[in-house]
Enzyme design. Structure first.
Site, PDB file in Angstrom:
ATOM      1  N   THR A 294       0.615  -1.143   0.009  1.00  0.00           N
ATOM      2  CA  THR A 294      -0.098   0.048  -0.157  1.00  0.00           C
ATOM      3  C   THR A 294       0.855   1.170   0.069  1.00  0.00           C
ATOM      4  O   THR A 294       1.994   1.187   0.234  1.00  0.00           O
ATOM      5  CB  THR A 294      -1.100   0.039   1.295  1.00  0.00           C
ATOM      6  OG1 THR A 294      -1.821  -1.197   1.165  1.00  0.00           O
ATOM      7  CG2 THR A 294      -1.935   1.078   1.192  1.00  0.00           C
TER       8      THR A 294
ATOM      9  N   GLU B 227      -3.637  -4.144  -2.599  1.00  0.00           N
ATOM     10  CA  GLU B 227      -3.531  -4.956  -1.885  1.00  0.00           C
ATOM     11  C   GLU B 227      -2.069  -5.558  -1.429  1.00  0.00           C
ATOM     12  O   GLU B 227      -1.127  -4.812  -1.035  1.00  0.00           O
ATOM     13  CB  GLU B 227      -4.170  -6.395  -1.834  1.00  0.00           C
ATOM     14  CG  GLU B 227      -4.999  -7.002  -0.608  1.00  0.00           C
ATOM     15  CD  GLU B 227      -4.065  -7.520   0.577  1.00  0.00           C
ATOM     16  OE1 GLU B 227      -3.882  -6.581   1.667  1.00  0.00           O
ATOM     17  OE2 GLU B 227      -3.318  -8.468   0.493  1.00  0.00           O
TER      18      GLU B 227
ATOM     19  N   SER C  45      -7.791  -1.862   6.663  1.00  0.00           N
ATOM     20  CA  SER C  45      -7.098  -1.327   7.940  1.00  0.00           C
ATOM     21  C   SER C  45      -6.544  -0.105   7.819  1.00  0.00           C
ATOM     22  O   SER C  45      -6.023   0.443   8.559  1.00  0.00           O
ATOM     23  CB  SER C  45      -5.861  -2.317   8.326  1.00  0.00           C
ATOM     24  OG  SER C  45      -6.536  -3.465   8.773  1.00  0.00           O
TER      25      SER C  45
ATOM     26  N   GLY D  87       0.944  -0.726   5.188  1.00  0.00           N
ATOM     27  CA  GLY D  87       1.325  -2.074   6.155  1.00  0.00           C
ATOM     28  C   GLY D  87       0.299  -2.879   6.531  1.00  0.00           C
ATOM     29  O   GLY D  87       0.343  -3.301   7.635  1.00  0.00           O
ATOM     30  N   GLY D  88      -0.841  -3.177   5.698  1.00  0.00           N
ATOM     31  CA  GLY D  88      -1.915  -4.008   6.156  1.00  0.00           C
ATOM     32  C   GLY D  88      -2.406  -3.735   7.421  1.00  0.00           C
ATOM     33  O   GLY D  88      -2.725  -2.551   7.904  1.00  0.00           O
TER      34      GLY D  88
END
Ligand code: GLU
Length: 595
Positions: free
Chosen positions: A399, A419, A466, A486-487
């Site tokens: 991301t 993603e 997130s 960073g997920g």
């Protein structure tokens, strides 16, 4: 027809931006930007300097990221755009998340044997591709907040795609890491594995096919995707991926009807108060705004409970407080947040809920993981927890995040993605951009048997995110922006970046550079190396945390607005090769001396 991409230094026009310096912090007036790359930031500054506003700059920058960091985001993905309007004083968000096809159902990722399909198989396939939301987001942002047309704003990115840029070491390394899956798809390999090898550091990457896509968008707007050639090519690729000989991957279900019905949605932000500031973030389907607010609220609750102030804590104590707040917020986010009706968002971001949740906190002992989720029911007194837990899903780090503030005080923070690094691994033939694998953000099966899971796949549903682009206001004016890739670690990185400034009194650049910690209610608390190898790691272990060293957490951006004429932009100094902060006019003393 595809013209492919080249990595031939001596051919064609000179590349763009190779001589731009990388500054992690810059302070000045006239507007400010921060992003992962100096070419991107310079484009933002040029837009501000030519009279564009923060939204204009953010759109132009996002398009440029799609060229120079194409593995993190682009036309084939989605994201969340948070905007502060200096005229109305309002914060609004655009939900540009990818959506599932209308044919999806809650067992779409369950195999014939009744078990969840193999995650990596789904990632590199048409089945993981959601209907892209980024073109509609740019159009919505330009129409609603911007002053310039998409035709103007996408021109610089188109130019970079055509003229090329110099590949740096992190880009090369990311290509090496993804070479096996890129090799499955000849249209991807042609661009990023020239001659069968990962594109090298120092090579010039030109992508005329991507330039064509931007040209189409400049002419037709989001219709190029939703009704036009781009969209048709995306649907064809997702439904019938073009693979290397001997490779077969699951097919997708997306149709042109899905593409036509896609909408970027304007939504009210999440809102909470923290130390006299107003914190605004992204609502569902992202869990970012809710979880960041809950973490910040919990820090205040812990102060109340212990009689200690966060600013007086040692580094170790701070890490413990932050880890406990984060794990608690993740317990609640996992249980309650998804693209479903009835998410108790207002309760989850309320101080009352955090006060109740803080009963689990012990300043001298780590809570047992997983922490049970709470009861955001509006009545907060004793220590009400469900006693039940949810498990933690898989996590990765990708991301991009960018931010802009203009001279009039408008502000944007925008986090966008495809993603994973390289998304599904599939470049759309002839159009030069990678397709997302965002639908793998759904839980393939309920994470905990017997506990409702708000993040199962469904028709037209948006997977939980997130991403946490955040704008903090003071007395109604922008005070700080923050965002990170960073997920799921996005949430902990953004909360830590904000709290470093609000709770620890750090300048934004220091807070952004500080070593990070991420506890997401899994069995271990992740620490960046300097914490893991130092006294903080030892202290956390002594309290009962199981710590785990990770290379890096996040690659954030933010702007601290000291006043309308004094902006401090901050980007990553080192992580992922470092980012780029810029201001329109670094000669800020001139602004300060003139009232
Ligand atoms: N898909 C992730 C999310 O929406 C972002 C991608 C990543 O950073 O790993 O939360």
């Amino acid at each position: 027809m595809s013209r492919g991409a080249t990595a031939v230094p001596e051919a064609g026009p000179p590349p763009v931006g190779h001589d731009l310096p990388k500054m992690p912090v810059m302070r000045g007036g006239g507007g400010a930007v921060a992003s992962v790359d100096p070419i991107v930031s310079q484009i933002g500054i040029d837009i501000l300097d030519s009279g564009g506003n923060a939204a204009d700059a953010a759109i132009g920058m996002a398009a440029a990221v799609g060229v120079v960091e194409p593995y993190t985001s682009g036309l084939g993905g989605g994201g969340f755009f948070v905007h502060y309007d200096a005229t109305s004083g309002e914060v609004e968000t655009i939900d540009g998340r990818e959506t599932a096809p209308g044919s999806f159902h809650d067992k779409v990722f369950v195999g014939a044997d009744g078990a969840a399909m193999d995650f990596d198989t789904v990632v590199n396939s048409g089945l993981s591709v959601g209907v892209p939301g980024t073109p509609a987001t740019w159009e919505m942002a330009a129409d609603r907040y911007g002053t310039k047309s998409l035709n103007t704003l996408l021109k610089p990115a188109e130019m970079v795609a055509r003229k090329g840029f110099v590949v740096d070491q992190p880009f090369h390394e990311a290509t090496v890491d993804n070479a096996d899956r890129f090799a499955k798809f000849p249209d991807t390999a042609k661009i990023y594995l020239p001659g069968g090898e990962p594109i090298k550091t120092g090579a010039i990457l030109r992508n005329p096919d991507l330039a064509t896509s931007y040209r189409l968008m400049r002419t037709h707007g989001a219709d190029a995707m939703q009704r036009g050639d781009l969209g048709k090519a995306v649907v064809k690729t997702a439904r019938n991926p073009r693979t290397a000989p001997g490779v077969s991957v699951p097919r997708g279900q997306m149709t042109m009807a899905d593409m036509r019905s896609y909408k970027a949605l304007v939504k009210e932000p999440t809102h909470s108060e923290h130390r006299g500031l107003d914190v605004y973030g992204m609502p569902t389907p992202s869990s970012g705004g809710i979880a960041v607010s809950e973490i910040l609220n919990l820090l205040e609750s812990y102060e109340e409970r212990t009689g200690k102030q966060t600013e007086d804590l040692s580094e170790g104590e701070w890490a413990h407080w932050f880890a406990e707040a984060s794990a608690t917020a993740f317990a609640d986010r996992n249980r309650y947040v998804g693209d479903v009706p009835g998410v108790p968002a207002k309760e989850l971001v309320s101080q009352g809920f955090a006060d109740e949740r803080s009963c689990l906190f012990d300043a001298g002992k780590a809570m047992t993981r997983p922490v049970p989720f709470g009861s955001p029911d509006g009545s907060y007194e004793d220590c009400q927890t469900s006693g039940e837990t949810t498990q933690v899903g898989a996590q990765d780090q990708h991301t991009t995040s960018l931010t802009a503030v203009d001279k009039d005080g408008n502000a944007v923070t925008y986090t966008l993605t495809i993603e994973q690094y390289g998304g599904s691994g599939m470049v759309v033939p002839g159009y030069g951009f990678l397709l997302n694998n965002e639908l793998t953000d759904f839980n393939f099966t309920p994470v905990t048997q017997g506990v409702p899971d708000p993040n199962l796949p469904g028709p037209g549903k948006r997977p939980r995110s997130s991403m946490a682009p955040t704008i903090v206001l003071k007395d109604g004016n922008p005070w700080m922006t923050a965002g990170s890739p960073g997920g799921a670690t996005i949430i902990t990185t953004v909360a830590q970046l904000v709290a470093g400034v609000t709770d620890r009194g750090m300048p934004i650049g220091d807070s952004l550079a500080a070593p990070r910690i991420s506890s997401r209610n899994g069995s271990s608390t992740e620490l960046e190396p300097s914490l893991a190898d130092g006294t903080v790691g030892e202290y956390l272990e002594s309290l009962g945390h199981t710590t785990r060293k990770v290379d890096r957490l996040g690659n954030a951006t933010g702007i601290r607005v000291h006043d309308r004429r004094d902006h401090e932009a901050a980007a990553e100094p080192t992580r992922a090769g470092g980012g780029s902060a810029m201001v329109v006019d670094p000669d800020w003393w001139r602004y300060l001396s003139k009232p």
